[in-house]
Design a protein around this motif. Structure first.
Motif, PDB file in Angstrom:
ATOM      1  N   PHE A  38     -46.015  19.871 -16.169  1.00  0.00           N
ATOM      2  CA  PHE A  38     -46.573  21.170 -16.438  1.00  0.00           C
ATOM      3  C   PHE A  38     -47.483  21.208 -17.510  1.00  0.00           C
ATOM      4  CE2 PHE A  38     -42.646  21.863 -14.157  1.00  0.00           C
ATOM      5  CZ  PHE A  38     -42.901  22.315 -13.116  1.00  0.00           C
ATOM      6  N   GLY A  39     -47.991  20.011 -18.199  1.00  0.00           N
ATOM      7  CA  GLY A  39     -48.767  19.962 -19.265  1.00  0.00           C
ATOM      8  C   GLY A  39     -48.146  20.319 -20.699  1.00  0.00           C
ATOM      9  N   HIS A  40     -48.769  20.350 -21.727  1.00  0.00           N
ATOM     10  CA  HIS A  40     -48.055  20.190 -22.929  1.00  0.00           C
ATOM     11  C   HIS A  40     -49.229  20.657 -23.871  1.00  0.00           C
ATOM     12  CE1 HIS A  40     -48.233  16.039 -22.185  1.00  0.00           C
ATOM     13  NE2 HIS A  40     -48.859  15.952 -23.251  1.00  0.00           N
ATOM     14  N   MET A  41     -48.699  21.442 -24.858  1.00  0.00           N
ATOM     15  CA  MET A  41     -49.763  21.720 -26.104  1.00  0.00           C
ATOM     16  C   MET A  41     -49.277  21.223 -27.402  1.00  0.00           C
ATOM     17  SD  MET A  41     -50.511  25.493 -25.077  1.00  0.00           S
ATOM     18  CE  MET A  41     -48.867  26.024 -24.970  1.00  0.00           C
ATOM     19  N   ARG A  42     -50.082  20.277 -28.121  1.00  0.00           N
ATOM     20  CA  ARG A  42     -49.677  19.961 -29.238  1.00  0.00           C
ATOM     21  C   ARG A  42     -49.424  20.982 -30.413  1.00  0.00           C
ATOM     22  NH1 ARG A  42     -50.188  14.360 -30.879  1.00  0.00           N
ATOM     23  NH2 ARG A  42     -49.460  14.148 -33.261  1.00  0.00           N
ATOM     24  N   GLU A  43     -48.435  20.840 -31.188  1.00  0.00           N
ATOM     25  CA  GLU A  43     -48.153  21.849 -32.136  1.00  0.00           C
ATOM     26  C   GLU A  43     -47.589  20.844 -33.191  1.00  0.00           C
ATOM     27  OE1 GLU A  43     -46.131  25.245 -31.668  1.00  0.00           O
ATOM     28  OE2 GLU A  43     -47.457  25.802 -29.972  1.00  0.00           O
ATOM     29  N   GLY A  44     -48.406  20.245 -34.194  1.00  0.00           N
ATOM     30  CA  GLY A  44     -47.858  19.384 -35.364  1.00  0.00           C
ATOM     31  C   GLY A  44     -47.492  18.050 -34.666  1.00  0.00           C
ATOM     32  N   ALA A  45     -46.289  17.799 -34.921  1.00  0.00           N
ATOM     33  CA  ALA A  45     -45.680  16.569 -34.419  1.00  0.00           C
ATOM     34  C   ALA A  45     -44.950  16.645 -33.140  1.00  0.00           C
ATOM     35  CB  ALA A  45     -44.575  15.867 -35.545  1.00  0.00           C
ATOM     36  N   TYR A  46     -44.922  17.662 -32.676  1.00  0.00           N
ATOM     37  CA  TYR A  46     -44.273  18.118 -31.392  1.00  0.00           C
ATOM     38  C   TYR A  46     -45.442  18.707 -30.228  1.00  0.00           C
ATOM     39  CZ  TYR A  46     -39.878  18.106 -34.214  1.00  0.00           C
ATOM     40  OH  TYR A  46     -38.958  17.486 -34.951  1.00  0.00           O
ATOM     41  N   MET A  47     -44.841  18.585 -28.964  1.00  0.00           N
ATOM     42  CA  MET A  47     -45.664  19.052 -27.762  1.00  0.00           C
ATOM     43  C   MET A  47     -44.771  20.180 -27.418  1.00  0.00           C
ATOM     44  SD  MET A  47     -48.416  17.235 -27.679  1.00  0.00           S
ATOM     45  CE  MET A  47     -49.094  15.679 -27.915  1.00  0.00           C
ATOM     46  N   LYS A  48     -45.296  21.206 -26.987  1.00  0.00           N
ATOM     47  CA  LYS A  48     -44.668  22.359 -26.459  1.00  0.00           C
ATOM     48  C   LYS A  48     -44.774  22.127 -24.780  1.00  0.00           C
ATOM     49  CE  LYS A  48     -44.765  27.372 -25.689  1.00  0.00           C
ATOM     50  NZ  LYS A  48     -45.650  28.850 -26.154  1.00  0.00           N
ATOM     51  N   ILE A  49     -43.571  22.148 -24.195  1.00  0.00           N
ATOM     52  CA  ILE A  49     -43.613  22.073 -22.862  1.00  0.00           C
ATOM     53  C   ILE A  49     -44.148  23.556 -22.196  1.00  0.00           C
ATOM     54  CG2 ILE A  49     -42.447  21.818 -20.794  1.00  0.00           C
ATOM     55  CD1 ILE A  49     -40.675  19.772 -22.296  1.00  0.00           C
ATOM     56  N   ASP A  50     -45.118  23.648 -21.223  1.00  0.00           N
ATOM     57  CA  ASP A  50     -45.835  24.550 -20.963  1.00  0.00           C
ATOM     58  C   ASP A  50     -44.978  25.488 -19.548  1.00  0.00           C
ATOM     59  OD1 ASP A  50     -47.455  27.090 -20.860  1.00  0.00           O
ATOM     60  OD2 ASP A  50     -48.913  25.820 -19.527  1.00  0.00           O
ATOM     61  N   LEU A  51     -43.656  25.528 -19.920  1.00  0.00           N
ATOM     62  CA  LEU A  51     -42.921  26.023 -18.846  1.00  0.00           C
ATOM     63  C   LEU A  51     -41.461  26.843 -19.428  1.00  0.00           C
ATOM     64  CD1 LEU A  51     -42.067  26.086 -15.752  1.00  0.00           C
ATOM     65  CD2 LEU A  51     -40.975  24.316 -16.169  1.00  0.00           C
ATOM     66  N   PRO A  52     -41.339  28.021 -19.165  1.00  0.00           N
ATOM     67  CA  PRO A  52     -40.189  28.610 -19.754  1.00  0.00           C
ATOM     68  C   PRO A  52     -38.892  28.061 -19.104  1.00  0.00           C
ATOM     69  CG  PRO A  52     -41.859  30.201 -19.137  1.00  0.00           C
ATOM     70  CD  PRO A  52     -42.141  29.109 -18.578  1.00  0.00           C
ATOM     71  N   ILE A  53     -37.811  27.536 -19.765  1.00  0.00           N
ATOM     72  CA  ILE A  53     -36.792  26.987 -19.166  1.00  0.00           C
ATOM     73  C   ILE A  53     -35.531  27.315 -19.906  1.00  0.00           C
ATOM     74  CG2 ILE A  53     -36.942  24.518 -20.297  1.00  0.00           C
ATOM     75  CD1 ILE A  53     -36.098  23.503 -17.651  1.00  0.00           C
ATOM     76  N   SER A  54     -34.480  27.694 -19.219  1.00  0.00           N
ATOM     77  CA  SER A  54     -33.157  27.901 -19.928  1.00  0.00           C
ATOM     78  C   SER A  54     -32.086  26.731 -19.685  1.00  0.00           C
ATOM     79  CB  SER A  54     -32.485  28.904 -19.068  1.00  0.00           C
ATOM     80  OG  SER A  54     -32.115  28.665 -17.712  1.00  0.00           O
ATOM     81  N   HIS A  55     -31.238  26.861 -20.631  1.00  0.00           N
ATOM     82  CA  HIS A  55     -30.460  25.719 -20.859  1.00  0.00           C
ATOM     83  C   HIS A  55     -29.487  25.695 -19.496  1.00  0.00           C
ATOM     84  CE1 HIS A  55     -29.635  26.158 -25.443  1.00  0.00           C
ATOM     85  NE2 HIS A  55     -30.772  26.115 -25.100  1.00  0.00           N
ATOM     86  N   GLN A  56     -29.279  26.695 -18.625  1.00  0.00           N
ATOM     87  CA  GLN A  56     -28.844  26.334 -17.368  1.00  0.00           C
ATOM     88  C   GLN A  56     -29.693  25.822 -16.200  1.00  0.00           C
ATOM     89  OE1 GLN A  56     -25.578  27.693 -16.094  1.00  0.00           O
ATOM     90  NE2 GLN A  56     -26.083  26.220 -14.845  1.00  0.00           N
ATOM     91  N   GLU A  57     -31.108  26.085 -16.364  1.00  0.00           N
ATOM     92  CA  GLU A  57     -31.846  25.324 -15.722  1.00  0.00           C
ATOM     93  C   GLU A  57     -32.095  23.761 -15.883  1.00  0.00           C
ATOM     94  OE1 GLU A  57     -34.893  29.022 -14.507  1.00  0.00           O
ATOM     95  OE2 GLU A  57     -35.163  27.567 -16.328  1.00  0.00           O
ATOM     96  N   LEU A  58     -32.012  23.551 -17.152  1.00  0.00           N
ATOM     97  CA  LEU A  58     -31.968  22.130 -17.559  1.00  0.00           C
ATOM     98  C   LEU A  58     -30.580  21.622 -17.256  1.00  0.00           C
ATOM     99  CD1 LEU A  58     -33.595  19.983 -19.268  1.00  0.00           C
ATOM    100  CD2 LEU A  58     -32.638  20.680 -21.388  1.00  0.00           C
ATOM    101  N   ALA A  59     -29.572  22.014 -17.357  1.00  0.00           N
ATOM    102  CA  ALA A  59     -28.428  21.491 -16.928  1.00  0.00           C
ATOM    103  C   ALA A  59     -28.208  20.988 -15.567  1.00  0.00           C
ATOM    104  CB  ALA A  59     -27.275  22.560 -17.289  1.00  0.00           C
TER     105      ALA A  59
END
Length: 221
Positions: free
Chosen positions: A163-184
């Motif tokens: 889904f692509g990602h955007m660099r923010e300092g030392a981290y990359m933001k995953i460009d997709l809203p995802i809940s803990h339940q979805e990740l589970a």
């Protein structure tokens, strides 16, 4: 963006010439699905091949208690569905638009005839199926051999690349809203276990989290 250009960007069709794309364009029908509407349920399944022209869709199952298990998240250019003996494993799944999505469908009989006349498309289809099998095999290995934290990291890496990602300092933001339940659902664990693992990963500075937002350290990508 016109339909012909969009079709030329779909992975399955990249090997086709402009003339072939024009012919393929005549076989397609595009449907707009508003956010949070079903493209398919197990009861409404039909044998068709689908392309995500625009938007994002979720593929999931429900257990006997109605709990959702997310199996995949697809974005522009991804393919799903089944045609006769060609299966991408979506027959018994719920498929839902998680944002407004334009879905392109192709008639089964006309598409099968088209593939026989265009061997390059047939080879692309074989490549797509092989990649899908490889991904499922890799997922099975992760679920069987790795601990939960590593499975979460692997899932986040896949989402970042997909889904692509955007660099923010030392981290990359995953460009997709995802809940803990979805990740589970993606890693085969309970929501509670995933929440605890995410807290540990954040404590070790491997990820950062926000409301339905996850950042992964660039060293993991």
């Amino acid at each position: 963006m016109d339909k012909l250009f969009t079709l030329s960007e779909i992975n399955l069709l990249k090997a086709l010439s402009n003339e072939d794309l024009k012919e393929m364009d005549e076989l397609t029908q595009i449907t707009l699905y508003p956010k949070n509407t079903f493209i398919q349920t197990p009861d409404t399944f039909v044998e068709k091949l689908f392309y995500v022209k625009k938007g994002k869709v979720r593929l999931y199952q429900l257990n006997a208690e109605g709990k959702m298990f997310t199996l995949d998240l697809l974005s522009e250019g991804n393919v799903f569905g089944e045609l006769n003996q060609v299966s991408l494993g979506t027959r018994n799944l719920y498929i839902e638009a998680i944002e407004e999505s334009h879905i392109c469908t192709i008639d089964q009989i006309r598409f099968e005839a088209f593939m026989l006349e265009h061997p390059r498309l047939m080879m692309n289809m074989i490549g797509l199926l092989s990649k899908r099998v490889g991904q499922m095999s890799l997922l099975a290995q992760h679920l069987a051999l790795e601990n939960l934290s590593e499975r979460i990291i692997q899932a986040l890496i896949k989402l970042a690349h997909q889904f692509g990602h955007m660099r923010e300092g030392a981290y990359m933001k995953i460009d997709l809203p995802i809940s803990h339940q979805e990740l589970a659902g993606l890693v085969g664990a309970s929501r509670e276990a995933v929440t605890m693992a995410l807290q540990e990963l954040a404590h070790n500075h491997m990820i950062k989290t926000g409301f339905r937002t996850i950042y992964i350290h660039h060293s993991k990508l």
